[in-house]
Scaffold this motif. Structure first.
Motif, PDB file in Angstrom:
ATOM      1  N   VAL A  24       0.831  -1.203   0.000  1.00 57.88           N
ATOM      2  CA  VAL A  24       0.000   0.000   0.000  1.00 57.88           C
ATOM      3  C   VAL A  24       0.869   1.258   0.000  1.00 57.88           C
ATOM      4  N   CYS A  25       2.043   1.220   0.637  1.00 57.94           N
ATOM      5  CA  CYS A  25       2.903   2.412   0.639  1.00 57.94           C
ATOM      6  C   CYS A  25       3.413   2.722  -0.769  1.00 57.94           C
ATOM      7  N   GLN A  29      -2.252   8.050   1.834  1.00 56.05           N
ATOM      8  CA  GLN A  29      -2.353   6.638   2.186  1.00 56.05           C
ATOM      9  C   GLN A  29      -3.743   6.256   2.691  1.00 56.05           C
ATOM     10  N   HIS A  80       0.366   4.297  -2.767  1.00 53.84           N
ATOM     11  CA  HIS A  80       0.045   5.696  -2.505  1.00 53.84           C
ATOM     12  C   HIS A  80       1.119   6.625  -3.044  1.00 53.84           C
ATOM     13  N   GLN A  81       2.377   6.186  -3.075  1.00 53.28           N
ATOM     14  CA  GLN A  81       3.435   6.996  -3.685  1.00 53.28           C
ATOM     15  C   GLN A  81       3.239   7.101  -5.198  1.00 53.28           C
ATOM     16  N   TRP A 122       2.843  -3.991   7.179  1.00 54.15           N
ATOM     17  CA  TRP A 122       2.525  -3.593   5.812  1.00 54.15           C
ATOM     18  C   TRP A 122       1.489  -4.521   5.191  1.00 54.15           C
ATOM     19  N   SER A 181      -5.999   3.392   0.952  1.00 52.57           N
ATOM     20  CA  SER A 181      -6.463   2.256   1.754  1.00 52.57           C
ATOM     21  C   SER A 181      -7.979   2.114   1.706  1.00 52.57           C
ATOM     22  N   CYS A 205       9.436   1.469  -1.639  1.00 57.44           N
ATOM     23  CA  CYS A 205       9.426   2.180  -0.371  1.00 57.44           C
ATOM     24  C   CYS A 205      10.519   1.595   0.517  1.00 57.44           C
TER      25      CYS A 205
END
Length: 103
Positions: free
Chosen positions: A30-31, A41, A34-35, A65, A45, A98
């Motif tokens: 997910v990180c 984030q 979102h980047q 994570w 989500s 990430c």
């Protein structure tokens, strides 16, 4: 999965972009999403939760994570729709790793 559920999930542009990224990746944190989407984030989500409820994606926890992938039991007709949708969209941005979840 019924067609109405699929098309309701595809109604949002951010959810369509998430699915395009996941079609290109075996799995994505997910990180990273979102980047790559340049979106907050919590917003990413929330959209992932909609996609999970629609049974379009599966989630897997690794430590703190969450990693997402296209649901492996997605019907062939639904997967074809996603690939056709992807063909009609702009190319995805290159993957960014990430540092936090890659460690």
């Amino acid at each position: 999965m019924d067609p109405q559920t699929l098309f309701e999930a595809l109604a949002d542009p951010l959810r369509r972009r998430i699915l395009v990224f996941l079609l290109d990746e075996a799995e994505c944190c997910v990180c990273n999403l979102h980047q790559r989407l340049n979106a907050a984030q919590p917003k990413v989500s929330r959209h992932l939760a909609v996609l999970r409820e629609a049974r379009l994606v599966l989630a897997r926890r690794e430590g703190v994570w969450m990693h997402y992938r296209i649901h492996p039991e997605l019907p062939a007709w639904a997967l074809r729709i996603l690939w056709h949708m992807k063909d009609g969209m702009a190319p995805a941005l290159p993957a960014k790793t990430c540092g936090a979840c890659a460690a």
